[in-house]
Enzyme design. Structure first.
Site, short mmCIF file in Angstrom:
data_model
loop_
_atom_site.label_atom_id
_atom_site.label_comp_id
_atom_site.label_asym_id
_atom_site.label_seq_id
_atom_site.Cartn_x
_atom_site.Cartn_y
_atom_site.Cartn_z
N TYR B 101 22.89 66.54 36.94
CA TYR B 101 22.02 67.24 36.00
C TYR B 101 21.61 68.59 36.57
CZ TYR B 101 17.92 68.25 33.08
OH TYR B 101 17.02 68.84 32.24
N GLU B 190 20.57 73.81 29.70
CA GLU B 190 20.65 72.52 30.39
C GLU B 190 22.07 71.98 30.34
OE1 GLU B 190 17.77 68.75 29.85
OE2 GLU B 190 19.21 68.94 28.22
#
Lengths: 290, 377
Positions: B101, B190
Site C-alpha cells: 500500500y 492512493e
C-alpha cells in the site's frame, strides 16, 4: 478589550481596487477600522475612499506602519498575495476568499508558521471587535454589540443569525472570529480559545461549530487538560447532514469516523461543554452561564 | 473530483509508473480484442466513483475471449453500489506475490501532506490501519521543500522484509507518486494494492486520484473530461458558475439559503421537526439573479413540493431579493407553495414587495421552518 485586532491596528487592504473591496473598505472605515493603505499591482497613486494605493505591500510599508492585511483577492491568486504580505513582514492576515486551492492554503499556513504570523481563514467573513469598533473583513457590524462573550465560528451567516439574537437579548461580544469554513484554516479553534483565555474582558466563549474536521475534539482535549478555564458553550450545525457528501463547507465533509456529530457531542460532553440543540437554545445557555 | 481508475492510470503511465497493460471499453465485444492482444488471462473492472469494488465482488476475471465477453456483459450497464457501470477497464491479470500500500494525502489536523505506506495492502487496509498501526508508516511533508531522497527512508522501512531491488522500486514509485500529488493538486492519490508481481517487479493494480475542485482552473483538461451524463454535467456547470452547493436529497422541501453553516442548521431544524428536505442549496451570496435561477431549478424538480427561502440580509438587501422573487413569479406560474423567511437590511421594503404578490414574509427562522413542515405534511 479584544483579541487579535483593535482600534490601534493599522490595516492594509490587498486588492483594494476591486468592487467588493472598495465597498468593504468604506464599510470598514465607517465602522472605525484604521485602514492606512491599499495594494494592487499597477494601481499605485490611486486613492480609494481616501486611502492611498500602492503597487505592493512592501511599497506601502515605506510610507506607513502596517500591522494587518485584509486580502480581498480571488481564491486563485490568494497564495501570491498572502506570500507577498508575509514576506513584507505583516503578521496578521485575513483571507476572506472562498475556493482557495488546498495546496495553496497548506503552503500559506506553513509559511505563516515559519514567520510566526497568524492567518485568519481562508473562507471567512473575518473578525470584528465591537468594543474597539474594529473589523477586518465583511462581517455586518449592525448585529454586533460590545459585551463579555468571545465568539469563534466556522461559519458566516450562521454566526450573524446567532449573534444577532445574542445582541437582541442584550448579550454583547468582545471579539468574534470567523476561523473559516475550509478543511484547513490558519488560526484554529484551539488557538483562538487560548487568546480568549488571556483576554481579561472575555467572560465566556461561544463556539459555532460544524460537523467534519477535528477542531472541536481538539478543543475538548484542551479543556480536559485545564488549559482553558473560562466557560465554553457551543452550537453544532450539520447534525442531520448526509455522510460522505460535501454539504455546506468543504470542511464539513465526514469521511470514515472523522468529524461525525457523535464524536463531537461525545467530546464536548466529556469536557463539560454544553451544546445548544437549536440556534434559539444558544441564548438560554448564554444567560445561564453569565 | 474523483478520477476514474483508468484516468488515474493514464496519468500514472505518463509519469513512468508501472501499470498493467489494458484498455477501457464500453462494448462487451471489445473485451475479446483486448484479451487477444494481451494473450493471457485478464481482469475486468467496472469504473466507478465509489470505493469497495473488491469487497463487493464486482471485479471479474476471464481466460478466453468468450468468457471476457460474457463477464463484461454481466456488469456493463448494471447498477453497482448505486452507480451505473458505463465503462470497464480490461487489463492483464498480474501474478501477485504480495499486496502493498502507498498513498499521499492531506492530514487536515496537521495541515500537511502525508505519505503513507504499508506492507499489508489489499481490501482490508482500513482494518490494518485500525488494528496493527505499527505496520503502517506515515511521514509528514513540508510542502515548500517537497520530498528528498533521504526523507523517504522512514517510509520505505515498512518494506524491510523485501530485498533491496523491491525497496528501490518502491522508493522510486513513492517519489513519483508525490510528484503526481503536487502536480495535480490532489486531495489523495492512493495505490492499493501496489503489487509485488511474481517476477519481482512492483506494479500498480489500482489507482486513486482525487483532485481538489478549487484547483481545477490549473487543470483545464480535467474540467473538460467526459461527465457522467450531460444533465449532471450541466448542473455541475451551473453550480460552479453560481457558487452554489447543491445536493439532492430524498424529501420534499426545497431549501434555498445562503451560507453553508446556516443552510446546514436549517436542514437540521427541518429533520428535527419531522420534515424532510428535497435538496440543499447554499448560495455563497444571495442575489436576485441567484433566486431566479434557483427557483428555475426547483421548478424542474418534481420532488420539490414546497420551497423554503431563508433570507438574512447582512450585506445584501431584502428589497432586491424580494424583487427577484417577484420577477420569477411574474414569469412563471409557481406550482408549489412558497415560504419566505426574511430579515435584515431594508426588511420593511422587502416585506411590502412580497405583500404585493401575496407572499407573506416571516421574520422568525424557526417559525418559517415550522410553517414549511406543516404545509409539506
Amino acid at each position: 478589550m479584544s483579541i487579535l485586532a483593535g482600534s490601534h491596528t493599522k490595516v492594509i487592504v490587498q486588492g483594494i481596487t476591486g468592487s467588493a473591496a472598495r465597498l468593504h473598505t468604506k464599510v470598514m472605515l465607517d465602522y472605525g477600522t484604521q485602514i492606512v493603505a491599499g495594494a494592487r499591482p499597477g494601481a499605485a497613486g490611486e486613492v480609494v475612499c481616501g486611502v492611498p494605493v500602492y503597487n505592493t505591500v512592501e511599497e506601502a510599508l515605506l510610507h506607513h506602519q502596517i500591522d494587518a492585511s485584509v486580502l480581498f483577492v480571488p481564491g486563485r491568486v490568494v497564495k501570491n498575495a498572502a506570500e507577498e504580505a508575509l514576506d513584507a513582514g505583516i503578521r496578521l492576515l485575513v483571507i476572506v476568499a472562498e475556493r482557495v486551492p488546498l495546496h495553496d492554503t497548506i503552503t500559506i499556513v506553513e509559511k505563516a508558521e515559519e514567520y510566526g504570523a497568524t492567518i485568519i481563514g481562508p473562507n471567512t467573513p473575518g473578525l470584528i471587535s465591537p468594543p474597539e469598533h474594529t473589523k477586518l473583513g465583511f462581517v455586518p457590524s449592525q448585529y454586533y454589540t460590545p459585551g463579555p462573550i468571545g465568539v469563534a465560528s466556522r461559519s458566516g451567516t450562521l454566526t450573524y443569525e446567532i449573534v444577532s439574537r445574542l445582541t437582541s437579548a442584550g448579550i454583547g461580544q468582545t471579539t468574534c472570529v470567523g476561523v473559516g469554513g475550509d478543511p484547513i484554516v490558519g488560526l484554529s479553534f484551539p488557538r483562538t480559545l487560548a487568546l480568549f483565555e488571556k483576554d481579561k474582558d472575555t467572560d465566556a466563549i461561544l463556539l459555532i461549530c460544524e460537523i467534519g474536521g477535528t477542531m472541536e475534539e481538539e478543543v475538548s482535549e484542551l479543556v480536559k487538560k485545564g488549559k482553558i478555564s473560562k466557560p465554553i458553550f457551543a452550537y453544532i450545525a450539520g447534525r442531520t447532514a448526509p455522510v460522505g457528501k460535501r454539504v455546506g463547507h468543504a470542511g464539513a465533509i465526514i469521511e470514515g469516523n472523522r468529524g461525525t456529530i457523535e464524536s463531537k457531542l461525545q467530546a464536548f460532553e466529556g469536557a463539560g461543554i454544553p451544546v445548544a440543540f437549536t440556534p434559539a437554545d444558544v441564548i438560554g445557555i448564554a444567560r445561564k452561564i453569565l | 473530483m474523483k478520477l476514474y481508475e483508468y484516468e488515474a492510470k493514464e496519468i500514472f503511465a505518463r509519469y513512468g509508473l508501472p501499470i498493467p497493460r489494458g484498455r477501457v471499453i464500453q462494448e462487451p465485444k471489445m473485451a475479446a480484442d483486448i484479451i487477444s492482444e494481451i494473450g493471457g488471462p485478464v481482469v475486468i473492472k467496472p469504473q466507478l466513483g465509489v470505493k469497495g469494488r473488491g469487497k463487493a465482488g464486482v471485479i471479474l476475471f476471464a481466460s478466453n475471449p468468450q468468457e471476457a465477453i460474457e463477464n463484461s456483459k454481466s456488469i456493463l450497464g448494471k447498477t453497482i453500489m448505486g452507480e451505473k457501470v458505463e465503462m470497464l477497464l480490461i487489463e492483464e491479470k498480474v501474478e501477485v506475490s504480495s499486496e502493498l500500500y502507498l498513498a499521499v494525502t492531506v492530514d487536515y489536523s496537521m495541515a500537511k501532506p502525508v505519505m503513507i505506506a504499508s506492507s499489508s495492502g489489499g481490501v482490508d487496509i482500513e482494518e490494518v490501519a485500525k488494528e496493527e498501526s505499527e505496520s503502517i508508516r506515515k511521514i509528514p511533508v513540508i510542502i515548500s521543500r517537497g520530498i528528498l531522497e533521504e526523507d523517504l527512508d522512514p517510509l520505505i522501512s515498512a518494506f524491510d522484509a523485501f530485498d533491496s531491488s523491491v525497496q528501490s522500486q518502491i522508493r522510486q514509485f513513492a517519489s513519483m507518486l508525490y510528484h503526481i500529488f503536487g502536480d495535480y493538486d490532489a486531495e489523495i492519490t492512493e495505490v492499493n494494492p501496489l503489487a509485488l508481481a511474481g517476477n519481482g517487479s512492483v506494479i500498480a493494480l489500482d489507482a486513486v486520484l482525487n483532485i481538489d475542485e478549487d484547483s481545477l482552473f490549473r487543470h483545464p483538461e480535467l474540467i473538460k473530461r467526459r461527465g457522467k451524463n450531460e444533465e449532471e454535467f450541466q448542473l455541475e456547470q451551473l453550480c460552479r458558475e453560481m457558487s452554489w452547493t447543491y445536493i439532492e436529497m430524498d424529501g420534499d422541501i426545497g431549501i434555498l439559503s445562503s451560507g453553508a453553516g446556516l443552510t446546514m442548521a436549517i436542514l437540521d431544524l427541518i429533520q428535527q421537526g419531522g420534515g424532510s428536505a428535497a435538496n440543499f442549496l447554499d448560495t455563497a451570496q444571495m442575489d436576485a439573479d441567484g433566486i431566479y435561477k434557483a427557483f428555475d431549478l426547483f421548478y424542474q424538480n418534481p420532488k420539490v413540493k414546497l420551497i423554503l427561502v431563508n433570507i438574512f440580509a447582512g450585506l445584501n438587501r431584502c428589497d432586491d431579493l424580494a424583487y427577484g422573487i417577484k420577477r420569477y413569479l411574474r414569469d412563471h406560474q409557481l406550482k408549489v407553495p412558497l415560504v419566505v423567511r426574511m430579515i435584515g437590511n431594508r426588511e420593511e421594503e422587502g416585506r411590502n414587495i412580497l405583500k404585493g404578490i401575496n407572499v407573506e414574509a416571516i421574520s422568525g427562522m424557526e417559525e418559517a421552518i415550522e410553517k414549511a413542515i406543516e404545509i409539506s405534511k
